[in-house]
Design a protein around this motif. Structure first.
Motif, mmCIF file in Angstrom:
data_model
loop_
_atom_site.group_PDB
_atom_site.id
_atom_site.type_symbol
_atom_site.label_atom_id
_atom_site.label_comp_id
_atom_site.label_asym_id
_atom_site.label_seq_id
_atom_site.Cartn_x
_atom_site.Cartn_y
_atom_site.Cartn_z
ATOM 1 N N LEU A 1 33.792 71.212 27.187
ATOM 2 C CA LEU A 1 33.905 72.036 28.596
ATOM 3 C C LEU A 1 34.881 71.497 29.708
ATOM 4 O O LEU A 1 35.684 72.119 30.296
ATOM 5 N N ASP B 1 37.770 74.025 31.064
ATOM 6 C CA ASP B 1 38.127 73.944 32.566
ATOM 7 C C ASP B 1 39.570 73.738 32.693
ATOM 8 O O ASP B 1 39.820 74.312 33.817
ATOM 9 N N THR C 1 31.166 88.850 35.935
ATOM 10 C CA THR C 1 29.886 88.664 35.038
ATOM 11 C C THR C 1 29.165 90.038 34.911
ATOM 12 O O THR C 1 28.051 90.031 34.440
ATOM 13 N N GLY D 1 23.953 84.048 31.512
ATOM 14 C CA GLY D 1 23.964 82.671 31.482
ATOM 15 C C GLY D 1 22.634 82.313 30.543
ATOM 16 O O GLY D 1 22.002 81.018 30.913
ATOM 17 N N ASP E 1 25.428 74.140 25.214
ATOM 18 C CA ASP E 1 25.289 73.649 26.635
ATOM 19 C C ASP E 1 24.133 74.628 27.480
ATOM 20 O O ASP E 1 24.656 75.801 27.622
ATOM 21 N N GLU F 1 23.257 74.671 30.284
ATOM 22 C CA GLU F 1 23.581 74.800 31.598
ATOM 23 C C GLU F 1 24.964 75.720 31.814
ATOM 24 O O GLU F 1 24.985 76.479 32.864
ATOM 25 N N ARG F 2 25.781 75.589 30.834
ATOM 26 C CA ARG F 2 26.960 76.493 30.751
ATOM 27 C C ARG F 2 27.101 77.170 29.543
ATOM 28 O O ARG F 2 28.223 77.171 28.888
ATOM 29 N N ASP G 1 30.760 79.534 29.067
ATOM 30 C CA ASP G 1 31.570 78.720 28.967
ATOM 31 C C ASP G 1 31.920 77.878 27.540
ATOM 32 O O ASP G 1 32.855 77.815 27.001
#
Length: 381
Positions: A24, A28, A40, A143, A185, A187-188, A191
Motif C-alpha cells: 500500500l 500511495d 466511489t 470498502g 487489507d 482497512e483498505r 486500494d
C-alpha cells in the motif's frame, strides 16, 4: 480449504501485515490517476470494471467517459434503445458484456429500487457480474474486504508463493481466492486490490516483467529462489477456429448499399453488416488460399446468395481486398462479392439501404468496419 493441501505455506501474521504495508505504501506513491479512481460511485466503478475486461486502460478511458455521458445513471442504461447501447460500445468488442450490463441495470431498477446493491451477495446476483467484478465493486465502492482475483492478481500470487497450479484452469481459481482472502487489507481493501492490479499489469506483467522493480520482491518466493521464469504455470490457449464467409456488397440504382441487421442471438446480435454467408469451416488456415474450385464445395458465392435470399442480383466482377478478423475463439476470413439489386426486392426491418457516407450512423462490429474500409478503397480502384 487448507492451502497446505495445494503445496502453499501461508505466512505468519506479522509477515502478512508487513506485506500489506509495503504494497500500500508503493500504491500511495505510484498509483495511476484514472477517472474511475476519483469516485466511489458503484455505477461508475462497475462500468469501468466491465470495460477493462480484455481491454487496455488507454483504450477504455475515452469509452468510459462517453458511455457515462450517454447513460448518466443506472435508469438511463436500463431503458436505453439497443442501437444506442451498441453504438456507445462499438469498438470495445465482447458485446455480450454491454447487453449483460443493461440486463443488470434492469435488475437493479426492479429488485433494488434503482440503488446499486451494497453487499457482495446481491452484487454477485447481477447479470454478467462474476467473482472478480463483484469483489472489485464491493471493495472499491463499499470498502468491503472482498478479493478481486483476475489473471493479473493470480500471476502475482503464483510468483509470490510459487503456486504449482495452472492459473488458466478455472478449478484452480479457488486457490488464489483463498490466498487473497487471507492477505487482503481489511482497512483498505479497494486500494489493496487495485495495487495488485497495477502491479500485475506493469511491473509483474505476463511479458517482459521487471521483478527487480517490484515493491514486493523480497516477499516473493519466485524472486528469491530465481524461479520467476517458471511462474505462473499456464497451459497455452487453443488457437481460434477458422471460419470462412462471403460478404455481399449490393448497390441499388441510387448508389446506396444494402445492410442487414443480425437477428440471431450470440456474437454480433443487433449489429448491421453487409449480408454474410458462411460457406466452409476449414481446419487449416492455409486452405483459404487454395484455388477457388477446391474450396467451393457448396457452390459459388452467387448461388449461395440466390438460394438463401431467393433473389438474382446482377453480379459484378469488381474485386475487393479480403478481410480477416480474429475473435477470442474464431478467426474470420471474409471474401467480398459485389452486385446490383433493386431496392424494392428486399423488405423488412432487418434490411436498410444506406449511403456510404452514412455508414457511421449504424452500430457495426469490428469485422464490418474492416469490410467497409475494403469497400471504400475498392470503389476508387
Amino acid at each position: 480449504m487448507d492451502l497446505k493441501d495445494y503445496g502453499i505455506d501461508m505466512w505468519e501474521e506479522e509477515k502478512i501485515l508487513s506485506f500489506r504495508r509495503t504494497l500500500l505504501a508503493w500504491y500511495d506513491k505510484e498509483k495511476r490517476d484514472l477517472p474511475w479512481r476519483r469516485t466511489t460511485n458503484p455505477y461508475h466503478i462497475w462500468v469501468s470494471e466491465i470495460m477493462l475486461q480484455q481491454t487496455q486502460v488507454v483504450t477504455v478511458i475515452p469509452y468510459y467517459q462517453r458511455f457515462l455521458d450517454c447513460f448518466p445513471s443506472i435508469a438511463d442504461l436500463a431503458q436505453a434503445p439497443e442501437e444506442q447501447l451498441l453504438k456507445a460500445w462499438e469498438g470495445l468488442g465482447y458485446y455480450s458484456r454491454v447487453r449483460n450490463m443493461q440486463a443488470a441495470a434492469q435488475q437493479i431498477m426492479s429488485d433494488f429500487g434503482g440503488q446499486f446493491p451494497s453487499n457482495h451477495q446481491d452484487i454477485s446476483r447481477l447479470k454478467g457480474i462474476g467473482p472478480y467484478t463483484a469483489g472489485a465493486i464491493a471493495s472499491i465502492a463499499f470498502g468491503l474486504p472482498e478479493p478481486a482475483v483476475d489473471g493479473n492478481v493470480m500471476r502475482v500470487m503464483a510468483r509470490l508463493f510459487e503456486v504449482n497450479h495452472d492459473i488458466g484452469d478455472p478449478k484452480n481459481r479457488k486457490i488464489f481466492q483463498k490466498i487473497m482472502e487471507i492477505l487482503i487489507d481489511p482497512e483498505r481493501p479497494g486500494d489493496f486490490n487495485q495495487a495488485l492490479m497495477d502491479l500485475g499489469t506493469d511491473i509483474e506483467s505476463a511479458k517482459n516483467p521487471r521483478p527487480e522493480e517490484s515493491p514486493i520482491r523480497f516477499f516473493s518466493a519466485a524472486y528469491l529462489n530465481g524461479t520467476m521464469d517458471k511462474y505462473p504455470i499456464k497451459e497455452p490457449k487453443k488457437k481460434p477456429r477458422p471460419v470462412f464467409l462471403y460478404a455481399f456488397i449490393l448497390q441499388n440504382s441510387d448508389g446506396k448499399v444494402l445492410l442487414e441487421k443480425n437477428q440471431e442471438t450470440g456474437l454480433l446480435a443487433g449489429f448491421w453488416s453487409f449480408p454474410l454467408i458462411e460457406y466452409r469451416l476449414a481446419q487449416q488456415m492455409d486452405l483459404f488460399n487454395q484455388e477457388q474450385d477446391q474450396l467451393l464445395e457448396q457452390g459459388s458465392p452467387q448461388s449461395l446468395f440466390e438460394t438463401k435470399y431467393h433473389l438474382k442480383p446482377n453480379w459484378s466482377e469488381q474485386v475487393f481486398r479480403d478481410v480477416s478478423h480474429t475473435f477470442s475463439h474464431q478467426k474470420w476470413q471474409i471474401k467480398l462479392v459485389s452486385g446490383q439489386l433493386s431496392a424494392h426486392q428486399l423488405t423488412g426491418q432487418q434490411y436498410v439501404w444506406v449511403s456510404p457516407d452514412d455508414f457511421d450512423q449504424f452500430p457495426m462490429a469490428g469485422p464490418q468496419k474492416k469490410m467497409v474500409q475494403s469497400y471504400l478503397l475498392g470503389r476508387f480502384t
